[in-house]
Design an enzyme around this catalytic site. Structure first.
Site, PDB file in Angstrom:
ATOM      1  N   HIS A  11       0.655  -1.178  -0.048  1.00 19.62           N
ATOM      2  CA  HIS A  11       0.078   0.093  -0.032  1.00 19.62           C
ATOM      3  C   HIS A  11       0.885   1.073   0.140  1.00 19.62           C
ATOM      4  CE1 HIS A  11       1.195  -0.521   4.339  1.00 19.62           C
ATOM      5  NE2 HIS A  11       0.776   0.763   4.187  1.00 19.62           N
TER       6      HIS A  11
ATOM      7  N   ASP B 120       0.799   5.477   1.847  1.00 20.22           N
ATOM      8  CA  ASP B 120      -0.035   5.783   3.189  1.00 20.22           C
ATOM      9  C   ASP B 120      -0.740   7.003   2.363  1.00 20.22           C
ATOM     10  OD1 ASP B 120       0.915   3.900   4.539  1.00 20.22           O
ATOM     11  OD2 ASP B 120       2.688   5.110   5.258  1.00 20.22           O
TER      12      ASP B 120
ATOM     13  N   HIS C 198       4.861   0.046  -0.057  1.00 17.09           N
ATOM     14  CA  HIS C 198       5.573  -0.784   0.963  1.00 17.09           C
ATOM     15  C   HIS C 198       4.458  -1.638   1.648  1.00 17.09           C
ATOM     16  CE1 HIS C 198       3.589   2.872   3.148  1.00 17.09           C
ATOM     17  NE2 HIS C 198       3.718   2.066   3.964  1.00 17.09           N
TER      18      HIS C 198
ATOM     19  N   ARG D 202       6.676  -8.487  16.140  1.00 16.76           N
ATOM     20  CA  ARG D 202       7.190  -7.190  15.377  1.00 16.76           C
ATOM     21  C   ARG D 202       6.319  -6.264  15.736  1.00 16.76           C
ATOM     22  NH1 ARG D 202       7.080  -4.144  10.637  1.00 16.76           N
ATOM     23  NH2 ARG D 202       9.015  -2.936  10.562  1.00 16.76           N
TER      24      ARG D 202
END
Ligand SMILES: C=C1C[C@]23C[C@@]1(O)CC[C@H]2[C@@]12CCC[C@@](C)(C(=O)O1)[C@H]2[C@@H]3C(=O)O
Ligand SMILES: O=C(O)CCC(=O)C(=O)O
Ligand SMILES: [Fe+2]
Length: 363
Positions: A233, A235, A296, A306
């Site tokens: 996607h 942002d 990304h 994570r």
């Protein structure tokens, strides 16, 4: 109120509960079919996921303690090429980054039943749930999130009825400092790109901008190569400031990678104490496509949890944006790539046509 308008813009489409509620990750020891992602077609095959995604992209690491003339120039170059850079000596104390990471882990370690108390409402923005764009896919991503637009208190109280103040203090302090940093970075980048001062003030002043904080957790995954941490996607922001913690996983797509000429995915491995900064769609638009909106995703590479914390620096919903170079700013005579669009309309278009939104506003 300004924040209400932006949350209305993001909440234009009412979601179904199954599009919001994450899996109870503690309850499974094999990857459910609902979370198995097919290998993506085309250039995305390059460096698909865990194991083979060894390529690390050399995105610039910029020291913010050097004079702004030189750091600003480096930032402009990074925005033009990768759409991403990492920032060190940014002035956010490492203890504050550690405190935010600890509160994020504390939140996601709660039992699923407790986290569901703070579930995002079907047309809301704040609270616990899957990433907002999860509703666009048939398969679920291997992550859970918590979104804070404005104050986190209402939702934090549902998570820890007797003990929510510590969380709120850390989050509010972080949000304030990161907002200041984001505004400084945006001003510096635009100034270094020769944007006229009045244009910079118009689009980035405190009354024209706001922030949203997104806490993400990627739990240890039983079959990381077949799962998707976070799907590809871009942002919806001017800039996103991401604290990646110490665990790798973020990849960007770049036409500078992949070897075969079609581009490919490469890791942005976090530098110690650094903040990863990426250009979002709205800076891409106002820069008339000079700055690259960074596509990304997150791959699952390590057997441990994570966490990441993203600060989205966004113009308010009623802001009307258009390429500054065509409105008397920057490069006179430049061909204008995009038509004017309000932030609210842009968000509506994006969640209708996630991959095609920029062509929908192309002139
Ligand atoms: C300000 C925002 C951008 C965002 C939607 C949100 O209201 C809060 C979360 C953000 C996020 C994070 C994960 C990826 C993304 C596409 C999503 O679904 O939620 C982004 C949204 C965005 O950039 O459009
Ligand atoms: O977890 C990460 O590294 C990236 C998260 C992200 O892309 C987002 O929250 O928009
Ligand atoms: Fe993102």
């Amino acid at each position: 109120m300004i924040t209400t308008a932006l949350s209305e813009a993001f909440g234009q489409y009412t979601l179904k509960p199954h599009q919001i509620v994450p899996l109870d990750f503690h309850s499974v020891d094999t990857l459910p079919e609902t979370h198995v992602w097919p290998p993506p077609p085309g250039p995305e095959l390059v460096n698909t996921a865990a194991g083979d995604g060894q390529l690390v992209f050399p995105v610039p690491v910029i020291d913010f303690s050097v004079p702004e003339d030189s750091s600003g120039k480096l930032m402009v170059e990074a925005c033009e090429t990768w759409g991403v850079f990492q920032l060190v000596n940014h002035g956010i104390p490492l203890e504050i980054l550690a405190a935010v990471e600890a509160q994020t882990k504390r939140l996601f370690a709660l039992p699923a039943s407790r986290k569901l108390e703070a579930l995002r409402s079907p047309n809301g923005v704040n609270g616990y749930g899957q990433a907002r764009f999860a509703s666009l896919f048939d398969k679920n991503m291997w992550n859970e999130g918590f979104t804070v637009m404005g104050s986190p208190a209402d939702h934090a109280r549902k998570l820890w009825p007797d003990d929510y103040q510590g969380f709120c203090d850390v989050i509010e302090d972080y949000q304030k400092r990161m907002r200041e940093l984001a505004a400084r970075l945006l001003g510096l980048i635009l100034r270094s790109a020769n944007t006229p001062a009045q244009e910079i003030r118009r689009i980035s002043s405190p009354s024209a901008t706001m922030t949203t904080l997104q806490l993400n957790s990627y739990p240890p995954c039983p079959d990381p190569t077949r799962a998707m941490g976070m799907a590809p996607h871009t942002d919806t922001s001017f800039l996103t400031l991401l604290y990646q913690g110490g665990v790798k996983g973020l990849q960007i797509f770049s036409d500078r990678g992949g070897g075969g000429g079609g581009g490919g995915w490469g890791m942005v491995d976090p530098v110690d104490g650094g903040i990863t900064v990426n250009v979002g769609d709205l800076l891409h638009v106002v820069s008339n496509a000079r700055f690259h909106t960074a596509r990304h995703r997150v791959v699952l590479r390590e057997a441990r949890q994570r966490v990441s914390v993203g600060l989205f620096f966004v113009p308010t919903a009623d802001c009307v944006l258009s390429p500054l170079a065509c409105g008397g700013g920057g490069g006179e005579g430049e061909v204008c790539r995009y038509r004017a669009v309000s932030v609210k309309e842009y968000i509506g278009l994006k969640y209708k046509g996630f991959e095609t939104v920029l062509s929908a506003i192309t002139k």
